[in-house]
Design a protein around this motif. Structure first.
Motif, PDB file in Angstrom:
ATOM      1  N   ILE A 283      -5.831  -4.711  -3.708  1.00 25.12           N
ATOM      2  CA  ILE A 283      -4.910  -5.830  -3.985  1.00 25.12           C
ATOM      3  C   ILE A 283      -3.596  -5.636  -3.229  1.00 25.12           C
ATOM      4  O   ILE A 283      -3.199  -4.513  -2.899  1.00 25.12           O
ATOM      5  CB  ILE A 283      -4.596  -5.952  -5.504  1.00 25.12           C
ATOM      6  CG1 ILE A 283      -4.130  -4.617  -6.102  1.00 25.12           C
ATOM      7  CG2 ILE A 283      -5.775  -6.528  -6.280  1.00 25.12           C
ATOM      8  CD1 ILE A 283      -3.616  -4.730  -7.531  1.00 25.12           C
ATOM      9  N   VAL A 284      -2.946  -6.782  -2.970  1.00 23.50           N
ATOM     10  CA  VAL A 284      -1.586  -6.783  -2.409  1.00 23.50           C
ATOM     11  C   VAL A 284      -0.658  -7.142  -3.556  1.00 23.50           C
ATOM     12  O   VAL A 284      -0.899  -8.120  -4.270  1.00 23.50           O
ATOM     13  CB  VAL A 284      -1.447  -7.867  -1.316  1.00 23.50           C
ATOM     14  CG1 VAL A 284       0.008  -7.983  -0.853  1.00 23.50           C
ATOM     15  CG2 VAL A 284      -2.353  -7.565  -0.135  1.00 23.50           C
ATOM     16  N   ILE A 285       0.400  -6.338  -3.756  1.00 21.81           N
ATOM     17  CA  ILE A 285       1.378  -6.751  -4.769  1.00 21.81           C
ATOM     18  C   ILE A 285       2.775  -6.804  -4.151  1.00 21.81           C
ATOM     19  O   ILE A 285       3.195  -5.896  -3.440  1.00 21.81           O
ATOM     20  CB  ILE A 285       1.353  -5.869  -6.044  1.00 21.81           C
ATOM     21  CG1 ILE A 285       1.660  -4.410  -5.750  1.00 21.81           C
ATOM     22  CG2 ILE A 285       0.045  -5.991  -6.777  1.00 21.81           C
ATOM     23  CD1 ILE A 285       1.770  -3.588  -7.037  1.00 21.81           C
ATOM     24  N   PRO A 286       3.479  -7.917  -4.400  1.00 25.06           N
ATOM     25  CA  PRO A 286       4.842  -8.023  -3.866  1.00 25.06           C
ATOM     26  C   PRO A 286       5.831  -7.299  -4.767  1.00 25.06           C
ATOM     27  O   PRO A 286       5.607  -7.191  -5.976  1.00 25.06           O
ATOM     28  CB  PRO A 286       5.114  -9.533  -3.911  1.00 25.06           C
ATOM     29  CG  PRO A 286       4.205 -10.084  -4.964  1.00 25.06           C
ATOM     30  CD  PRO A 286       3.052  -9.115  -5.133  1.00 25.06           C
ATOM     31  N   THR A 287       6.909  -6.811  -4.203  1.00 23.06           N
ATOM     32  CA  THR A 287       8.023  -6.344  -5.016  1.00 23.06           C
ATOM     33  C   THR A 287       8.853  -7.579  -5.355  1.00 23.06           C
ATOM     34  O   THR A 287       9.347  -8.246  -4.455  1.00 23.06           O
ATOM     35  CB  THR A 287       8.889  -5.341  -4.226  1.00 23.06           C
ATOM     36  OG1 THR A 287       8.031  -4.338  -3.723  1.00 23.06           O
ATOM     37  CG2 THR A 287       9.917  -4.709  -5.097  1.00 23.06           C
ATOM     38  N   PRO A 288       8.949  -7.915  -6.644  1.00 22.44           N
ATOM     39  CA  PRO A 288       9.652  -9.153  -6.997  1.00 22.44           C
ATOM     40  C   PRO A 288      11.166  -9.006  -6.781  1.00 22.44           C
ATOM     41  O   PRO A 288      11.677  -7.928  -7.019  1.00 22.44           O
ATOM     42  CB  PRO A 288       9.362  -9.334  -8.475  1.00 22.44           C
ATOM     43  CG  PRO A 288       8.427  -8.234  -8.876  1.00 22.44           C
ATOM     44  CD  PRO A 288       8.448  -7.207  -7.811  1.00 22.44           C
ATOM     45  N   ASP A 289      11.858 -10.078  -6.433  1.00 21.97           N
ATOM     46  CA  ASP A 289      11.291 -11.312  -5.915  1.00 21.97           C
ATOM     47  C   ASP A 289      11.267 -11.289  -4.394  1.00 21.97           C
ATOM     48  O   ASP A 289      10.654 -12.152  -3.761  1.00 21.97           O
ATOM     49  CB  ASP A 289      12.174 -12.498  -6.340  1.00 21.97           C
ATOM     50  CG  ASP A 289      12.200 -12.693  -7.847  1.00 21.97           C
ATOM     51  OD1 ASP A 289      11.221 -12.320  -8.507  1.00 21.97           O
ATOM     52  OD2 ASP A 289      13.215 -13.186  -8.368  1.00 21.97           O
ATOM     53  N   SER A 290      11.941 -10.278  -3.823  1.00 22.33           N
ATOM     54  CA  SER A 290      12.196 -10.332  -2.386  1.00 22.33           C
ATOM     55  C   SER A 290      10.934 -10.191  -1.541  1.00 22.33           C
ATOM     56  O   SER A 290      10.915 -10.604  -0.385  1.00 22.33           O
ATOM     57  CB  SER A 290      13.216  -9.250  -2.001  1.00 22.33           C
ATOM     58  OG  SER A 290      12.756  -7.986  -2.420  1.00 22.33           O
ATOM     59  N   GLY A 291       9.862  -9.616  -2.122  1.00 20.90           N
ATOM     60  CA  GLY A 291       8.665  -9.407  -1.308  1.00 20.90           C
ATOM     61  C   GLY A 291       7.642 -10.528  -1.380  1.00 20.90           C
ATOM     62  O   GLY A 291       6.608 -10.476  -0.695  1.00 20.90           O
ATOM     63  N   THR A 302      -4.722 -10.229   5.904  1.00 18.06           N
ATOM     64  CA  THR A 302      -5.636  -9.093   5.695  1.00 18.06           C
ATOM     65  C   THR A 302      -6.822  -9.465   4.802  1.00 18.06           C
ATOM     66  O   THR A 302      -7.730  -8.644   4.623  1.00 18.06           O
ATOM     67  CB  THR A 302      -4.883  -7.918   5.032  1.00 18.06           C
ATOM     68  OG1 THR A 302      -4.299  -8.393   3.799  1.00 18.06           O
ATOM     69  CG2 THR A 302      -3.797  -7.358   5.923  1.00 18.06           C
ATOM     70  N   LYS A 303      -6.798 -10.671   4.229  1.00 18.40           N
ATOM     71  CA  LYS A 303      -7.857 -11.143   3.314  1.00 18.40           C
ATOM     72  C   LYS A 303      -7.949 -10.278   2.052  1.00 18.40           C
ATOM     73  O   LYS A 303      -8.985 -10.193   1.407  1.00 18.40           O
ATOM     74  CB  LYS A 303      -9.241 -11.154   3.993  1.00 18.40           C
ATOM     75  CG  LYS A 303      -9.282 -11.833   5.346  1.00 18.40           C
ATOM     76  CD  LYS A 303      -9.457 -13.334   5.184  1.00 18.40           C
ATOM     77  CE  LYS A 303      -9.645 -14.064   6.490  1.00 18.40           C
ATOM     78  NZ  LYS A 303      -8.489 -14.045   7.379  1.00 18.40           N
ATOM     79  N   ILE A 304      -6.859  -9.605   1.725  1.00 19.85           N
ATOM     80  CA  ILE A 304      -6.808  -8.832   0.471  1.00 19.85           C
ATOM     81  C   ILE A 304      -6.130  -9.735  -0.569  1.00 19.85           C
ATOM     82  O   ILE A 304      -5.070 -10.301  -0.294  1.00 19.85           O
ATOM     83  CB  ILE A 304      -5.972  -7.530   0.653  1.00 19.85           C
ATOM     84  CG1 ILE A 304      -6.547  -6.683   1.794  1.00 19.85           C
ATOM     85  CG2 ILE A 304      -5.935  -6.727  -0.643  1.00 19.85           C
ATOM     86  CD1 ILE A 304      -5.639  -5.517   2.203  1.00 19.85           C
ATOM     87  N   PRO A 305      -6.726  -9.889  -1.760  1.00 25.63           N
ATOM     88  CA  PRO A 305      -6.117 -10.805  -2.737  1.00 25.63           C
ATOM     89  C   PRO A 305      -4.739 -10.333  -3.196  1.00 25.63           C
ATOM     90  O   PRO A 305      -4.536  -9.138  -3.423  1.00 25.63           O
ATOM     91  CB  PRO A 305      -7.108 -10.805  -3.906  1.00 25.63           C
ATOM     92  CG  PRO A 305      -7.968  -9.605  -3.712  1.00 25.63           C
ATOM     93  CD  PRO A 305      -7.966  -9.281  -2.255  1.00 25.63           C
ATOM     94  N   GLY A 345      -6.716   2.319 -11.217  1.00 26.18           N
ATOM     95  CA  GLY A 345      -7.920   2.611 -10.442  1.00 26.18           C
ATOM     96  C   GLY A 345      -8.018   1.886  -9.104  1.00 26.18           C
ATOM     97  O   GLY A 345      -9.037   1.969  -8.422  1.00 26.18           O
ATOM     98  N   LYS A 346      -6.955   1.188  -8.720  1.00 31.53           N
ATOM     99  CA  LYS A 346      -7.009   0.380  -7.491  1.00 31.53           C
ATOM    100  C   LYS A 346      -6.218   1.034  -6.348  1.00 31.53           C
ATOM    101  O   LYS A 346      -5.281   1.801  -6.569  1.00 31.53           O
ATOM    102  CB  LYS A 346      -6.404  -1.003  -7.750  1.00 31.53           C
ATOM    103  CG  LYS A 346      -7.059  -1.783  -8.876  1.00 31.53           C
ATOM    104  CD  LYS A 346      -7.853  -2.936  -8.309  1.00 31.53           C
ATOM    105  CE  LYS A 346      -8.632  -3.679  -9.382  1.00 31.53           C
ATOM    106  NZ  LYS A 346      -7.849  -4.274 -10.427  1.00 31.53           N
ATOM    107  N   GLY A 347      -6.595   0.621  -5.152  1.00 33.45           N
ATOM    108  CA  GLY A 347      -5.756   0.886  -3.987  1.00 33.45           C
ATOM    109  C   GLY A 347      -4.849  -0.319  -3.821  1.00 33.45           C
ATOM    110  O   GLY A 347      -5.330  -1.446  -3.748  1.00 33.45           O
ATOM    111  N   VAL A 348      -3.528  -0.111  -3.826  1.00 27.88           N
ATOM    112  CA  VAL A 348      -2.606  -1.252  -3.765  1.00 27.88           C
ATOM    113  C   VAL A 348      -1.758  -1.204  -2.498  1.00 27.88           C
ATOM    114  O   VAL A 348      -1.310  -0.136  -2.072  1.00 27.88           O
ATOM    115  CB  VAL A 348      -1.685  -1.342  -5.009  1.00 27.88           C
ATOM    116  CG1 VAL A 348      -2.482  -1.574  -6.278  1.00 27.88           C
ATOM    117  CG2 VAL A 348      -0.811  -0.125  -5.153  1.00 27.88           C
ATOM    118  N   ALA A 349      -1.584  -2.387  -1.887  1.00 27.98           N
ATOM    119  CA  ALA A 349      -0.636  -2.524  -0.777  1.00 27.98           C
ATOM    120  C   ALA A 349       0.602  -3.190  -1.358  1.00 27.98           C
ATOM    121  O   ALA A 349       0.535  -4.321  -1.844  1.00 27.98           O
ATOM    122  CB  ALA A 349      -1.235  -3.385   0.330  1.00 27.98           C
ATOM    123  N   VAL A 350       1.724  -2.462  -1.375  1.00 27.49           N
ATOM    124  CA  VAL A 350       2.964  -2.979  -1.952  1.00 27.49           C
ATOM    125  C   VAL A 350       3.827  -3.527  -0.811  1.00 27.49           C
ATOM    126  O   VAL A 350       4.151  -2.786   0.119  1.00 27.49           O
ATOM    127  CB  VAL A 350       3.739  -1.869  -2.703  1.00 27.49           C
ATOM    128  CG1 VAL A 350       4.996  -2.444  -3.342  1.00 27.49           C
ATOM    129  CG2 VAL A 350       2.856  -1.204  -3.739  1.00 27.49           C
TER     130      VAL A 350
END
Ligand code: SF4
Length: 467
Positions: A283-291, A302-305, A345-350
């Motif tokens: 998953i991709v997670i943004p740093t709120p709110d700036s990301g 990247t087609k990552i949700p 348990g996930k690999g995360v793109a921050v």
């Protein structure tokens, strides 16, 4: 970014509307993201200037009763985050004076790079300063000018200053807006029926239902009075140096500045980041709110949700009292909380817009790791920040910018991520449509568009500390 880098200032002005102070109040509301320390409005009823300013958010500073005490058909307003001058009431704006020609109010977004030299000269000739702001230098230069018209006095004064400025002036009879020849900060012109409006960003016009007419151009002076609007270009033209960080972080995504919608550019930065630094992540997670905007682009490329893996508490006031260490130390947790069930348990793109000192990034990554992330891949939608800004952004000293003295791999280890990828400078330039050298990238490259004496830059940040 997350509070590591303070914002700067926001301006709003109205000429020719019976509810000018109320409109200015609303305009400042929309520009609150540009400064949260103090807010002020000065109005003109053609006879006198009326002023109110105080420390705090726009909603805290102004009440219905206060706005009733600001009569007249023209007003200028300001929200501030200190860049030069200490954070206190005497440094809030608009700054108002009464001099030989009447009343004059000034509101400034930017930072003057030669202000300390000018101030020394003025004080040597007897000027007495009331504040520690670089902006007050302009007032003294105007008051000392021998020109007859206010506009000519302003031009004479501004020909002596260097640096970044968007300025709004209000006298009993007219409103004058000026943007410096480099065009560091945005300034836009709008209309609402017969009234003219000026603002730092177009989002202020949207709130009050006004029409965006055009951007005020670098080096342009706009005079608005009972004869209408007149535009001049009184300064020697130079190549523009629009602040690219307005696109990366400062401006609101719904604004239109420097010829582009901010969200569109920010999303493109994320797409380019995805091309340059794809990640093996679930998953991709943004740093709120700036990301947010860049994360949407990154996920698309990247087609990552993209998931909202970090929640931000928007109601943390500036007055939050940190309890004693013995109870608990909140740190970044008071603002951000991970969604553990999503992350575990996930690999995360921050995705975030920038890293300044990296202390906040480190805390966030530790928080995400504690929530159960298997792997953390940090992706930053700007290049490493290696140099401070002297053009109106409140940055730490160079020594405090982690990328000025550490490699990307060292930063990766410090913030405890598995991988770290920054957008390249070339990628950034491509996204903002740089083909004619019209942006400032000095905080990434050290190539300052205005030269100043060695060491002066660092001194500038403490320019007008209390003397
Ligand atoms: S140094 Fe950076 S923050 Fe300052 S004006 Fe240039 S691009 Fe903007």
């Amino acid at each position: 970014m997350n509070g590591e880098w303070g914002e700067h200032c926001g301006l709003f002005g109205v000429y020719g509307h019976p509810e000018s102070a109320n409109l200015t109040y609303l305009g400042l509301y929309a520009l609150q993201h540009r400064g949260q320390e103090s807010a002020g409005i000065v109005s003109s009823d053609s006879q006198d200037l009326h002023s109110y300013r105080n420390m705090g958010l726009v909603s805290e500073v102004f009440t219905g009763d206060v706005l009733k005490r600001l009569p007249g058909r023209s007003s200028i307003g300001h929200v501030r985050y200190s860049t030069a001058g200490a954070s206190d009431l005497k440094n809030s704006q608009p700054f108002t004076v009464h001099y030989a020609r009447g009343g004059l109010a000034i509101a400034h977004n930017g930072n003057l790079t030669n202000a300390h030299m000018l101030r020394d000269e003025l004080e040597a000739y007897g000027s007495i300063f009331q504040s520690t702001m670089d902006t007050e230098t302009i007032i003294h230069l105007i008051a000392r000018s021998h020109e007859h018209d206010l506009a000519d006095r302003i031009i004479r004064a501004l020909k002596q200053v260097e640096g970044a400025y968007c300025l709004l002036f209000l006298s009993e009879e007219e409103m004058i807006a000026v943007r410096d020849p480099h065009g560091f900060r945005p300034l836009v012109l709008g209309r609402q029926k017969n009234a003219y409006l000026v603002a730092s960003e177009t989002c202020a016009f949207d709130l009050i239902g006004a029409e965006f007419e055009r951007e005020i151009e670098p080096g342009e002076m706009v005079i608005i009075n009972e004869d209408g609007l007149h535009s001049f270009y009184p300064f020697i033209p130079v190549s523009p140096s629009h602040c690219v960080f307005e696109f990366i972080y400062f401006a609101r995504p719904d604004s239109f500045i420097f010829g582009r919608n901010v969200y569109g550019v920010r999303r493109e930065l994320g797409v380019q980041l995805g091309r340059e630094h794809p990640a093996e992540a679930d998953i991709v997670i943004p740093t709120p709110d700036s990301g947010f905007s860049a994360a949407i682009g990154y996920g698309h490329e990247t087609k990552i949700p993209m998931e909202l893996g970090l929640m931000r508490n928007h109601y943390v006031g500036r007055t939050f009292i940190e309890p004693k260490q013995s109870i608990r130390h909140f740190g970044v947790k008071i603002k951000l909380n991970p969604v553990k069930e999503l992350i575990r348990g996930k690999g995360v793109a921050v995705v975030d817009d920038s890293i300044v000192r990296a202390t906040t990034s480190r805390k966030i990554m530790k928080m995400i790791r504690k929530a159960g992330a298997e792997q953390i891949h940090v992706r930053i939608s700007s290049p490493p920040i290696t140099h401070p800004c002297f053009f109106g952004i409140d940055t730490p000293m160079r020594s405090e910018l982690i990328a000025s003295s550490h490699s990307i791999e060292e930063i990766n280890r410090y913030i405890t991520s598995d991988t770290l990828g920054y957008l390249s400078l070339e990628g950034l330039k491509r996204c903002v449509g740089e083909d004619n050298g019209s942006f400032c990238y000095a905080c990434f490259s050290g190539g300052y568009p205005i030269k100043f004496p060695p060491r002066m830059g660092e001194a500038q940040l403490q320019l007008f500390e209390e003397r």
